[in-house]
Design a protein around this motif. Structure first.
Motif, PDB file in Angstrom:
ATOM      1  N   PRO A  89       0.801  -1.229   0.000  1.00 49.80           N
ATOM      2  CA  PRO A  89       0.000   0.000   0.000  1.00 49.80           C
ATOM      3  C   PRO A  89       0.835   1.282   0.000  1.00 49.80           C
ATOM      4  O   PRO A  89       0.339   2.344  -0.375  1.00 49.80           O
ATOM      5  CB  PRO A  89      -0.839  -0.112   1.270  1.00 49.80           C
ATOM      6  N   TYR A  90       2.106   1.177   0.423  1.00 44.87           N
ATOM      7  CA  TYR A  90       2.998   2.340   0.400  1.00 44.87           C
ATOM      8  C   TYR A  90       4.305   1.953  -0.291  1.00 44.87           C
ATOM      9  O   TYR A  90       4.790   0.830  -0.126  1.00 44.87           O
ATOM     10  CB  TYR A  90       3.310   2.837   1.820  1.00 44.87           C
ATOM     11  N   ILE A 112       2.563   9.547   6.886  1.00 46.45           N
ATOM     12  CA  ILE A 112       1.648   9.398   5.746  1.00 46.45           C
ATOM     13  C   ILE A 112       0.352   8.719   6.180  1.00 46.45           C
ATOM     14  O   ILE A 112      -0.728   9.027   5.646  1.00 46.45           O
ATOM     15  CB  ILE A 112       2.334   8.652   4.581  1.00 46.45           C
ATOM     16  N   LYS A 113       0.412   7.837   7.164  1.00 45.58           N
ATOM     17  CA  LYS A 113      -0.810   7.237   7.685  1.00 45.58           C
ATOM     18  C   LYS A 113      -1.643   8.269   8.441  1.00 45.58           C
ATOM     19  O   LYS A 113      -2.880   8.291   8.340  1.00 45.58           O
ATOM     20  CB  LYS A 113      -0.471   6.058   8.607  1.00 45.58           C
ATOM     21  N   SER A 116      -2.990  10.781   5.577  1.00 44.61           N
ATOM     22  CA  SER A 116      -3.685  10.223   4.395  1.00 44.61           C
ATOM     23  C   SER A 116      -3.440  11.102   3.158  1.00 44.61           C
ATOM     24  O   SER A 116      -4.346  11.320   2.350  1.00 44.61           O
ATOM     25  CB  SER A 116      -5.189  10.099   4.663  1.00 44.61           C
ATOM     26  N   TYR A 198       5.250   7.246  -0.884  1.00 47.51           N
ATOM     27  CA  TYR A 198       4.002   7.562  -1.563  1.00 47.51           C
ATOM     28  C   TYR A 198       2.920   6.587  -1.150  1.00 47.51           C
ATOM     29  O   TYR A 198       3.194   5.398  -0.900  1.00 47.51           O
ATOM     30  CB  TYR A 198       4.171   7.464  -3.086  1.00 47.51           C
ATOM     31  N   ASP A 199       1.679   7.068  -1.115  1.00 45.56           N
ATOM     32  CA  ASP A 199       0.526   6.188  -1.089  1.00 45.56           C
ATOM     33  C   ASP A 199       0.428   5.580  -2.481  1.00 45.56           C
ATOM     34  O   ASP A 199       0.239   6.289  -3.467  1.00 45.56           O
ATOM     35  CB  ASP A 199      -0.727   7.001  -0.737  1.00 45.56           C
ATOM     36  N   THR A 200       0.589   4.279  -2.588  1.00 45.61           N
ATOM     37  CA  THR A 200       0.696   3.630  -3.903  1.00 45.61           C
ATOM     38  C   THR A 200      -0.535   3.885  -4.755  1.00 45.61           C
ATOM     39  O   THR A 200      -0.413   4.205  -5.950  1.00 45.61           O
ATOM     40  CB  THR A 200       0.902   2.113  -3.731  1.00 45.61           C
ATOM     41  N   LYS A 202      -2.698   6.337  -4.612  1.00 46.22           N
ATOM     42  CA  LYS A 202      -2.786   7.743  -5.012  1.00 46.22           C
ATOM     43  C   LYS A 202      -1.756   8.061  -6.089  1.00 46.22           C
ATOM     44  O   LYS A 202      -2.032   8.825  -7.035  1.00 46.22           O
ATOM     45  CB  LYS A 202      -2.602   8.654  -3.796  1.00 46.22           C
TER      46      LYS A 202
END
Length: 267
Positions: A89-90, A112-113, A116, A198-200, A202
């Motif tokens: 996920p990241y 990042i968590k 969001s 990165y948020d994968t 996004k």
């Protein structure tokens, strides 16, 4: 697996080994390492120093993938190839010439968590500049409240934030403020280089680095463009203290005439 660490590399066996060694000490352990090597005439990942570190990482339980990815089509294509391999996920894009403090991966993952947002970076510090204090480049804008989307463009006051990441400016700011990993702050950026999570989902939502097809092989500024797109939709930030140090080797991207972020038709 929560984090895939994606490392593009080119002809830097010793530097890569140092970077990988930094991963051994990370307090956060739930990550996979994916390396994409584009060295044409040798195999630096097969060098003794790199293989030694990879063996230890595997002994720690980390899954390692190594890809020989040729021909070279530019750094944006190299990053897109790595992104295509990711399943976590990241994703943490990590350059092959860094030294990380043990808290770095945990710190940016927590940030990042919490927010969001599209990305969180830990900008690198060049300690050869430790005695070069530049107060005129040390303005820092902390986020108050949650990280929000914003548009950052060239020739705006926000664009000037890049100067904070010059030389050892971040080091001097965090020393002056007495910051420690326990006192993490998030701040506004124009962009962040070299160590960015990165948020994968996004990142893929804004197209990742697929714009590589519209660029010549020799280019730069690919992360600037990606991060501007992410900031506009999801927001992005960096954290201080940084805990990332640059090995200060010569760049492997010599021709920087084409800047991905300067091409008007991308905006």
């Amino acid at each position: 697996m929560t984090v895939d660490i994606l490392i593009p590399t080119y002809n830097r066996p010793a530097a890569l080994a140092v970077t990988l060694t930094s991963l051994l000490a990370q307090t956060y352990r739930n990550f996979r390492v994916i390396i994409s090597d584009q060295t044409e005439d040798s195999n630096p990942v097969e060098s003794g120093e790199v293989q030694a570190v990879l063996r230890v990482l595997r002994a720690y339980g980390h899954h390692i993938e190594v890809h020989k990815h040729l021909p070279r089509r530019g750094i944006a294509e190299q990053r897109q190839f790595l992104l295509d391999q990711a399943t976590a996920p990241y994703v943490l894009f990590l350059d092959d010439d860094l030294i990380l403090e043990p808290y770095v991966v945990a710190q940016i993952l927590t940030a990042i968590k919490e927010e969001s947002c599209g990305f969180v970076g830990s900008a690198f510090i060049g300690l050869s500049f430790i005695d070069d204090v530049r107060p005129h480049e040390q303005k820092i804008e902390f986020w108050e409240g949650r990280v929000q989307p914003e548009i950052v463009k060239p020739d705006t006051p926000q664009w000037e934030r890049w100067r904070l990441h010059n030389a050892a400016n971040l080091y001097h700011v965090q020393q002056r403020l007495g910051l420690t990993p326990i006192q993490q702050y998030k701040y506004r950026v124009a962009w962040v280089s070299a160590c960015v999570m990165y948020d994968t989902e996004k990142l893929r939502d804004v197209g990742g680095y697929l714009f590589w097809r519209q660029l010549p092989p020799e280019h730069c500024g690919e992360d600037v463009l990606v991060q501007q797109r992410l900031m506009a939709l999801y927001g992005g930030c960096a954290v201080i203290p940084s805990g990332v140090y640059h090995q200060e080797l010569p760049t492997t991207i010599v021709n920087r005439d084409v800047h991905a972020d300067k091409l008007d038709h991308f905006f």
